[in-house]
Write a protein that holds these residues in place. Structure first.
Motif, PDB file in Angstrom:
ATOM      1  N   TRP A  98      -3.714  16.009 -25.323  1.00  0.00           N
ATOM      2  CA  TRP A  98      -5.041  16.049 -25.920  1.00  0.00           C
ATOM      3  C   TRP A  98      -6.070  16.417 -24.855  1.00  0.00           C
ATOM      4  O   TRP A  98      -5.844  16.238 -23.663  1.00  0.00           O
ATOM      5  CB  TRP A  98      -5.402  14.694 -26.517  1.00  0.00           C
ATOM      6  N   LYS A  99      -7.213  16.895 -25.338  1.00  0.00           N
ATOM      7  CA  LYS A  99      -8.278  17.332 -24.438  1.00  0.00           C
ATOM      8  C   LYS A  99      -9.631  16.904 -25.003  1.00  0.00           C
ATOM      9  O   LYS A  99      -9.843  16.909 -26.222  1.00  0.00           O
ATOM     10  CB  LYS A  99      -8.228  18.859 -24.293  1.00  0.00           C
ATOM     11  N   VAL A 100     -10.543  16.556 -24.111  1.00  0.00           N
ATOM     12  CA  VAL A 100     -11.916  16.288 -24.512  1.00  0.00           C
ATOM     13  C   VAL A 100     -12.839  16.741 -23.382  1.00  0.00           C
ATOM     14  O   VAL A 100     -12.480  16.654 -22.205  1.00  0.00           O
ATOM     15  CB  VAL A 100     -12.127  14.790 -24.828  1.00  0.00           C
ATOM     16  N   THR A 101     -14.001  17.262 -23.750  1.00  0.00           N
ATOM     17  CA  THR A 101     -14.993  17.691 -22.766  1.00  0.00           C
ATOM     18  C   THR A 101     -16.170  16.724 -22.802  1.00  0.00           C
ATOM     19  O   THR A 101     -16.764  16.491 -23.863  1.00  0.00           O
ATOM     20  CB  THR A 101     -15.470  19.122 -23.059  1.00  0.00           C
ATOM     21  N   VAL A 102     -16.483  16.160 -21.633  1.00  0.00           N
ATOM     22  CA  VAL A 102     -17.521  15.133 -21.519  1.00  0.00           C
ATOM     23  C   VAL A 102     -18.679  15.695 -20.704  1.00  0.00           C
ATOM     24  O   VAL A 102     -18.470  16.231 -19.609  1.00  0.00           O
ATOM     25  CB  VAL A 102     -16.957  13.873 -20.833  1.00  0.00           C
ATOM     26  N   PRO A 103     -19.904  15.601 -21.189  1.00  0.00           N
ATOM     27  CA  PRO A 103     -21.045  16.073 -20.383  1.00  0.00           C
ATOM     28  C   PRO A 103     -21.238  15.178 -19.168  1.00  0.00           C
ATOM     29  O   PRO A 103     -21.149  13.948 -19.255  1.00  0.00           O
ATOM     30  CB  PRO A 103     -22.221  15.966 -21.356  1.00  0.00           C
ATOM     31  N   ASN A 104     -21.523  15.786 -18.032  1.00  0.00           N
ATOM     32  CA  ASN A 104     -21.716  15.004 -16.811  1.00  0.00           C
ATOM     33  C   ASN A 104     -22.964  14.138 -16.852  1.00  0.00           C
ATOM     34  O   ASN A 104     -23.121  13.226 -16.029  1.00  0.00           O
ATOM     35  CB  ASN A 104     -21.759  15.938 -15.601  1.00  0.00           C
ATOM     36  N   SER A 105     -23.833  14.383 -17.795  1.00  0.00           N
ATOM     37  CA  SER A 105     -25.003  13.515 -17.968  1.00  0.00           C
ATOM     38  C   SER A 105     -24.590  12.090 -18.331  1.00  0.00           C
ATOM     39  O   SER A 105     -25.354  11.143 -18.096  1.00  0.00           O
ATOM     40  CB  SER A 105     -25.916  14.092 -19.056  1.00  0.00           C
ATOM     41  N   LEU A 106     -23.383  11.928 -18.882  1.00  0.00           N
ATOM     42  CA  LEU A 106     -22.888  10.590 -19.200  1.00  0.00           C
ATOM     43  C   LEU A 106     -22.764   9.738 -17.941  1.00  0.00           C
ATOM     44  O   LEU A 106     -22.954   8.523 -17.979  1.00  0.00           O
ATOM     45  CB  LEU A 106     -21.529  10.690 -19.900  1.00  0.00           C
ATOM     46  N   PHE A 107     -22.463  10.387 -16.819  1.00  0.00           N
ATOM     47  CA  PHE A 107     -22.194   9.665 -15.576  1.00  0.00           C
ATOM     48  C   PHE A 107     -23.443   9.463 -14.715  1.00  0.00           C
ATOM     49  O   PHE A 107     -23.418   8.675 -13.767  1.00  0.00           O
ATOM     50  CB  PHE A 107     -21.148  10.420 -14.748  1.00  0.00           C
ATOM     51  N   GLY A 108     -24.494  10.203 -14.986  1.00  0.00           N
ATOM     52  CA  GLY A 108     -25.660  10.129 -14.119  1.00  0.00           C
ATOM     53  C   GLY A 108     -25.354  10.749 -12.768  1.00  0.00           C
ATOM     54  O   GLY A 108     -24.770  11.829 -12.688  1.00  0.00           O
ATOM     55  N   ASP A 109     -25.713  10.055 -11.698  1.00  0.00           N
ATOM     56  CA  ASP A 109     -25.489  10.611 -10.356  1.00  0.00           C
ATOM     57  C   ASP A 109     -24.161  10.165  -9.753  1.00  0.00           C
ATOM     58  O   ASP A 109     -23.907  10.362  -8.569  1.00  0.00           O
ATOM     59  CB  ASP A 109     -26.633  10.228  -9.418  1.00  0.00           C
ATOM     60  N   PHE A 110     -23.299   9.562 -10.540  1.00  0.00           N
ATOM     61  CA  PHE A 110     -22.012   9.081 -10.045  1.00  0.00           C
ATOM     62  C   PHE A 110     -20.924   9.422 -11.059  1.00  0.00           C
ATOM     63  O   PHE A 110     -20.828   8.806 -12.112  1.00  0.00           O
ATOM     64  CB  PHE A 110     -22.064   7.565  -9.806  1.00  0.00           C
ATOM     65  N   ASN A 111     -20.131  10.436 -10.742  1.00  0.00           N
ATOM     66  CA  ASN A 111     -19.018  10.823 -11.607  1.00  0.00           C
ATOM     67  C   ASN A 111     -17.716  10.358 -10.962  1.00  0.00           C
ATOM     68  O   ASN A 111     -17.248  10.950 -10.000  1.00  0.00           O
ATOM     69  CB  ASN A 111     -18.991  12.339 -11.802  1.00  0.00           C
ATOM     70  N   PRO A 112     -17.114   9.288 -11.466  1.00  0.00           N
ATOM     71  CA  PRO A 112     -15.908   8.756 -10.815  1.00  0.00           C
ATOM     72  C   PRO A 112     -14.718   9.705 -10.862  1.00  0.00           C
ATOM     73  O   PRO A 112     -13.798   9.564 -10.054  1.00  0.00           O
ATOM     74  CB  PRO A 112     -15.626   7.464 -11.595  1.00  0.00           C
ATOM     75  N   PHE A 113     -14.739  10.673 -11.791  1.00  0.00           N
ATOM     76  CA  PHE A 113     -13.636  11.629 -11.866  1.00  0.00           C
ATOM     77  C   PHE A 113     -13.768  12.726 -10.813  1.00  0.00           C
ATOM     78  O   PHE A 113     -12.844  13.503 -10.609  1.00  0.00           O
ATOM     79  CB  PHE A 113     -13.551  12.215 -13.275  1.00  0.00           C
ATOM     80  N   ALA A 114     -14.903  12.747 -10.131  1.00  0.00           N
ATOM     81  CA  ALA A 114     -15.091  13.678  -9.020  1.00  0.00           C
ATOM     82  C   ALA A 114     -15.000  12.973  -7.666  1.00  0.00           C
ATOM     83  O   ALA A 114     -15.105  13.619  -6.629  1.00  0.00           O
ATOM     84  CB  ALA A 114     -16.451  14.371  -9.144  1.00  0.00           C
ATOM     85  N   ASN A 203      -8.120   9.522 -31.349  1.00  0.00           N
ATOM     86  CA  ASN A 203      -9.272   9.404 -32.239  1.00  0.00           C
ATOM     87  C   ASN A 203      -9.137   8.233 -33.209  1.00  0.00           C
ATOM     88  O   ASN A 203     -10.082   7.896 -33.910  1.00  0.00           O
ATOM     89  CB  ASN A 203      -9.465  10.710 -33.012  1.00  0.00           C
ATOM     90  N   GLU A 204      -7.950   7.631 -33.230  1.00  0.00           N
ATOM     91  CA  GLU A 204      -7.717   6.464 -34.076  1.00  0.00           C
ATOM     92  C   GLU A 204      -7.527   5.189 -33.253  1.00  0.00           C
ATOM     93  O   GLU A 204      -7.386   4.109 -33.815  1.00  0.00           O
ATOM     94  CB  GLU A 204      -6.490   6.697 -34.960  1.00  0.00           C
ATOM     95  N   GLU A 205      -7.470   5.337 -31.928  1.00  0.00           N
ATOM     96  CA  GLU A 205      -7.322   4.195 -31.030  1.00  0.00           C
ATOM     97  C   GLU A 205      -8.609   4.037 -30.219  1.00  0.00           C
ATOM     98  O   GLU A 205      -9.520   4.856 -30.316  1.00  0.00           O
ATOM     99  CB  GLU A 205      -6.134   4.415 -30.072  1.00  0.00           C
ATOM    100  N   CYS A 206      -8.660   2.990 -29.423  1.00  0.00           N
ATOM    101  CA  CYS A 206      -9.794   2.789 -28.529  1.00  0.00           C
ATOM    102  C   CYS A 206      -9.484   3.428 -27.184  1.00  0.00           C
ATOM    103  O   CYS A 206      -8.620   2.945 -26.442  1.00  0.00           O
ATOM    104  CB  CYS A 206     -10.094   1.303 -28.351  1.00  0.00           C
ATOM    105  N   VAL A 207     -10.181   4.512 -26.860  1.00  0.00           N
ATOM    106  CA  VAL A 207     -10.014   5.191 -25.581  1.00  0.00           C
ATOM    107  C   VAL A 207     -11.329   5.072 -24.813  1.00  0.00           C
ATOM    108  O   VAL A 207     -12.382   5.489 -25.293  1.00  0.00           O
ATOM    109  CB  VAL A 207      -9.629   6.668 -25.768  1.00  0.00           C
ATOM    110  N   GLU A 208     -11.240   4.504 -23.609  1.00  0.00           N
ATOM    111  CA  GLU A 208     -12.417   4.299 -22.770  1.00  0.00           C
ATOM    112  C   GLU A 208     -12.202   4.986 -21.434  1.00  0.00           C
ATOM    113  O   GLU A 208     -11.071   5.146 -20.975  1.00  0.00           O
ATOM    114  CB  GLU A 208     -12.642   2.797 -22.549  1.00  0.00           C
ATOM    115  N   ILE A 209     -13.297   5.364 -20.780  1.00  0.00           N
ATOM    116  CA  ILE A 209     -13.224   5.947 -19.443  1.00  0.00           C
ATOM    117  C   ILE A 209     -14.230   5.269 -18.526  1.00  0.00           C
ATOM    118  O   ILE A 209     -15.298   4.827 -18.964  1.00  0.00           O
ATOM    119  CB  ILE A 209     -13.465   7.477 -19.461  1.00  0.00           C
ATOM    120  N   ASN A 210     -13.881   5.172 -17.245  1.00  0.00           N
ATOM    121  CA  ASN A 210     -14.821   4.639 -16.261  1.00  0.00           C
ATOM    122  C   ASN A 210     -16.061   5.529 -16.170  1.00  0.00           C
ATOM    123  O   ASN A 210     -15.957   6.750 -16.087  1.00  0.00           O
ATOM    124  CB  ASN A 210     -14.169   4.593 -14.876  1.00  0.00           C
ATOM    125  N   VAL A 211     -17.203   4.887 -16.150  1.00  0.00           N
ATOM    126  CA  VAL A 211     -18.476   5.592 -16.009  1.00  0.00           C
ATOM    127  C   VAL A 211     -19.303   4.991 -14.871  1.00  0.00           C
ATOM    128  O   VAL A 211     -19.934   5.707 -14.097  1.00  0.00           O
ATOM    129  CB  VAL A 211     -19.271   5.542 -17.334  1.00  0.00           C
TER     130      VAL A 211
END
Length: 655
Positions: A98-114, A203-211
Motif C-alpha cells: 500500500w501507498k499513501v502520500t502525506v504533506p510535510n506540513s503535517l510534521f512542521g519543522d520536524f519530519n521524523p521520516f527524514a 483503511n479499515e484498521e488503525c494506522v498511525e505514524i510518528n509526527v
C-alpha cells in the motif's frame, strides 16, 4: 486554581470544569505555581510543552489524568487514504503493498521520516540507517525496510552479531519474520509511505505514524517542580540519546529540578521514554558531527561545561520517577546524564527495551544513567530487556536496592566509576548477570543467578566528586577491585567461557595495608606502581551453589559440595511474580552479620563512605520485601527461607 481539559472543550474557554480547554497545552500556557490541571478521558495528539514551573516541592504545578479516566497523549497521527499498489506479492505469500502520500506540513519543522537514528556510540546499522519515524498497525510498531524492494520480497532476518566493548558478542537484531514492513521516501513537499500490511486493509484498521518528537517535554530549561500523574504516553519520535547529546524522551524535565513522574504508562518511544538527561549547550553529538575528538573527550568536557551553567543539587535533578509502566522502547526506559543527580527511581516495571533491535549501540538499557550521583534505584521490576540497568561514569553515592531482574540479555552493568556504589538485596536471574568495569562497588545480599565479569579500564580517566556533590575532586582510571561482596548467593552455570562466583578476584589483597605493602615493594615511583598492583577486595559470607566458585582468600563461605540444582525459576501467576528456589539446609547455618556503613568502610580513590544521601549511616537490616533481618541474616535478598524448595511472591501488580 484548577484547570480542566476535555475532548469536548474549547481553547477559548476559561478552563473551568463547566467550560474546559480542548488541549493540554492551553492549560499549560495558563498554569502557574500551585495550580492543578485535570485532563479528562480521550486521546490527545499533541506535544505538551510546559511554560511555567512550580516554586518549590510543595508549591508545584500538577498535571493529572482525571480519576478512573483513561487519558492518552500520543506523538502520532492517524493516517488514512491508503492506495493498494499490489496484492499477493512474492508468489502470493508476501502480503499486499500500500501507498499513501502525506504533506510535510503535517510534521512542521520536524519530519521524523527524514531524520535517521544517529549519534555518538551508535554501532549498527550503517549502510541502511533506521529513521525516527514509525508506522503502527493497531498499536503495534512495524519494521522499517532497508529498501523499497524488501517490501516486495520480505525475508527472515537472522540478526547481526556485534562485539561490545568488553569482547562479548551480542545479536543486535533478534531473529524475526519481517511480515509488517514500511518504507519512506521524503520529498520537498511530501513524504511518501509504502507499507506491506500483509492481509490487513489499512483503511479499515488503525494506522498511525510518528509526527512529534515528544509528548511532554519543555522546550526551555529550568521549568521546575512539575508533577505528571496517571497518563498513558506513546509513539514519540525520540532521538538517539548518548551522554554527549541533548537527551529527549517521551517525557522529561529538560534540565530542571524537582519533577515527580508517577503512575503513568509510557511505551513505544523510538529511542527513550523517560529522560532525566543532559541539555544541548554542553554538547550534541560533536564526535559524530565533527570527528575532531573522541566521544570520551566530549563527554568529559560536558561534565565541566555543565558545572559552568549551574549543574548542582540546588538547581538540577532531585526528580522522582515512581510506579510507572514502561515498555516497547528502542533504546531506554529511563535515560539520564548529569540531569539525573539526586533522583529516586522506584516501583517501576520496565520491559521489552531494545528487543525490537532495529539498531544497536553502546547506550542501551532499561535504565541507563551517567553521573547518577546519590541516585536511589529501588523496588523496580526490569525484565525482557537487552540490558537491565547500566550505571556509567560517576555512579557515586548511588544505591541499587531491592530490584528484580529477569530474562534480560544482561541484568546489570557498572562502568568506569570509582564508588562508593551500593548494590544490595536484588534478584538477578538472567544467565548473564554482571559486567563490572568499575571499582568501589559493594554487592551485598544479592541473588546472582548467572555469570559475572569484571575488568580494569586503564585508558579512560573519569571524574569523581566530593561526597554528595557535583563538585569534581579529580579524575582517574579504573584499576579494578576495591569491591565488596558480602552475603550474596551465587549460582553456577554450564558455560565454560563464563565465570560464576568470585574466583576471578583470586589472590588479590584483602586489606588496604596489604595493598600498600605490595605497591611499596615495587620500589620508588608514582602512578606506574599503582597500575601494576590489583586493589584490595573484601569478600566474605557468600554462598556458592551449583558449581559457583569462591575467591580463594574468602574465610567464611558456604560451598555446596553436593552441587545440587537450586532450580531457580521466576514466573508470573495471577497478579504476582514468584521466585522459586531450592536452598541447602547447611546454607542457612552460614555465619553472617548485619552489614552497615562501618563494615563497608571507605573506598580507596574517592575516600568516601558508603552512606545515605543525607550522610547518615546505612544499615542493610531489611530484606527485599521489607522483612527485618536478624543479627545473623540469611545470605541473599530474602529472609525466612527454609531448607528445600521455597516459593516467594517478589512483585505484586497494582490493580
Amino acid at each position: 486554581m484548577i484547570y480542566h481539559v476535555a475532548k469536548n472543550g474549547d481553547d477559548f474557554n476559561d478552563g473551568s470544569k463547566e467550560n474546559p480547554f480542548l488541549t493540554i497545552q492551553q492549560a499549560a500556557n495558563a498554569a502557574v505555581a500551585g495550580d492543578h490541571i485535570i485532563v479528562h478521558e480521550g486521546t490527545y495528539r499533541e506535544w505538551v510543552k510546559p511554560v511555567n514551573g512550580g516554586l518549590s516541592a510543595d508549591k508545584r504545578i500538577v498535571y493529572q489524568a482525571a480519576e478512573r479516566e483513561k487519558v492518552v497523549i500520543k506523538g502520532s497521527e492517524i493516517i488514512q487514504g491508503w492506495e493498494l499498489l499490489e496484492k499477493n506479492v512474492t508468489n502470493g505469500n508476501g502480503g499486499n503493498i500500500w501507498k499513501v502520500t502525506v504533506p510535510n506540513s503535517l510534521f512542521g519543522d520536524f519530519n521524523p521520516f527524514a531524520q535517521a537514528v544517529c549519534g555518538d556510540w551508535l554501532v549498527e546499522p550503517r549502510e541502511h540507517p533506521v529513521h525516527l519515524g514509525e508506522i503502527y498497525l493497531n498499536g503495534e510498531a512495524m519494521y522499517e525496510a532497508k529498501t523499497l524492494d524488501e517490501l516486495y520480497n520480505p525475508t527472515e532476518r537472522h540478526g547481526t552479531v556485534v562485539e561490545n566493548w568488553w569482547g562479548v558478542k551480542e545479536c543486535y537484531q533478534e531473529p524475526h519474520k519481517t511480515v509488517y514492513l514500511w518504507y519512506a521516501c521524503t520529498e520537498r513537499e511530501h513524504t511518501i509511505l509504502y507499507a506491506n500490511f500483509q492481509d490487513n486493509n489499512p483503511n479499515e484498521e488503525c494506522v498511525e505514524i510518528n509526527v512529534r518528537k515528544c509528548c511532554f517535554f519543555p522546550v526551555t530549561t529550568g521549568v521546575n517542580y512539575i508533577t505528571v500523574r496517571g497518563f498513558e504516553m506513546a509513539q514519540a519520535a525520540t532521538a538517539w540519546a548518548p551522554p554527549t547529546a541533548e537527551q529527549v524522551g517521551i517525557i522529561g524535565p529538560n534540565w530542571s529540578k524537582g519533577w515527580i513522574i508517577e503512575d503513568n504508562i509510557f511505551h513505544d518511544a523510538k529511542c527513550s521514554a523517560v529522560s532525566l538527561g543532559k541539555e544541548k549547550t554542553t554538547g550534541d553529538n560533536a564526535c559524530t558531527k565533527w570527528r575532531r575528538k573522541p566521544g570520551y573527550q566530549n563527554q568529559m568536557e560536558a561534565v565541566f561545561l555543565a558545572r559552568n551553567i549551574g549543574w548542582s543539587k540546588e538547581r538540577i535533578g532531585s526528580h522522582i520517577v515512581r510506579n510507572n509502566v514502561i515498555y516497547n522502547c528502542g533504546q531506554n526506559g529511563i535515560v539520564g546524564h548529569l540531569g539525573c543527580i539526586f533522583s529516586e527511581i522506584y516501583g517501576n516495571e520496565i520491559y521489552r527495551i531494545a528487543i525490537k533491535r532495529e539498531y544497536y549501540g553502546h547506550e542501551i538499557a532499561g535504565i541507563k544513567l551517567h553521573a547518577a550521583i546519590d541516585v536511589q534505584i529501588h523496588h523496580n521490576y526490569v525484565h525482557d530487556c537487552l540490558l537491565g540497568t547500566w550505571l556509567d561514569w560517576q555512579a557515586q553515592g548511588t544505591r541499587v536496592s531491592c530490584n528484580i531482574y529477569d530474562r534480560n540479555s544482561r541484568d546489570f552493568m557498572i562502568e568506569v566509576t570509582h564508588g562508593p556504589c551500593l548494590v544490595d538485596n536484588n534478584i538477578f536471574t538472567s544467565e548473564y548477570t554482571f559486567d563490572n568495569a568499575a571499582q568501589g562497588t559493594a554487592f551485598v545480599h544479592n541473588l546472582c543467578g548467572g555469570s559475572h565479569n569484571h575488568y580494569d579500564v586503564l585508558d579512560r580517566s573519569t571524574p569523581y566528586h566530593l561526597p554528595h556533590s557535583t563538585e569534581v575532586l579529580g579524575t582517574t582510571f579504573v584499576y579494578g577491585n576495591d569491591d565488596r561482596w558480602y552475603q550474596n548467593i551465587f549460582i553456577g552455570g554450564e558455560k565454560t567461557d563464563r565465570k560464576y562466583g568470585t574466583a576471578d578476584y583470586d589472590d588479590a589483597p584483602i586489606t588496604l595495608e596489604e595493598y600498600i605493602q605490595r605497591v611499596e615493594k615495587l620500589g620508588e615511583g608514582d602512578v606506574e606502581r599503582f597500575a601494576q598492583v590489583r586493589q584490595p577486595v573484601y569478600i566474605n559470607g557468600n554462598a556458592y551453589l551449583h558449581g559457583a566458585t569462591a575467591f580463594n582468600r574468602e574465610v567464611t563461605k558456604f560451598m555446596d559440595t553436593q552441587n545440587g540444582d537450586p532450580c531457580l525459576q521466576m514466573y508470573r501467576e495471577g497478579d504476582g511474580v514468584y521466585l522459586k528456589i531450592v536452598i541447602p539446609a547447611q546454607m542457612l547455618e552460614l555465619n553472617t552479620r548485619q552489614v552497615d556503613s562501618e563494615y563497608l568502610g571507605m573506598t580507596r580513590l574517592t575516600e568516601a563512605r558508603f552512606e545515605n544521601p543525607d550522610e547518615s549511616d546505612i544499615a542493610i537490616d531489611h530484606d527485599l520485601l521489607g522483612n527485618k533481618r536478624g543479627k545473623k541474616p540469611v545470605a541473599g535478598p530474602l529472609e525466612g527461607l527454609n531448607a528445600g524448595e521455597n516459593t516467594v511472591c517478589v512483585w505484586k501488580y497494582r490493580q
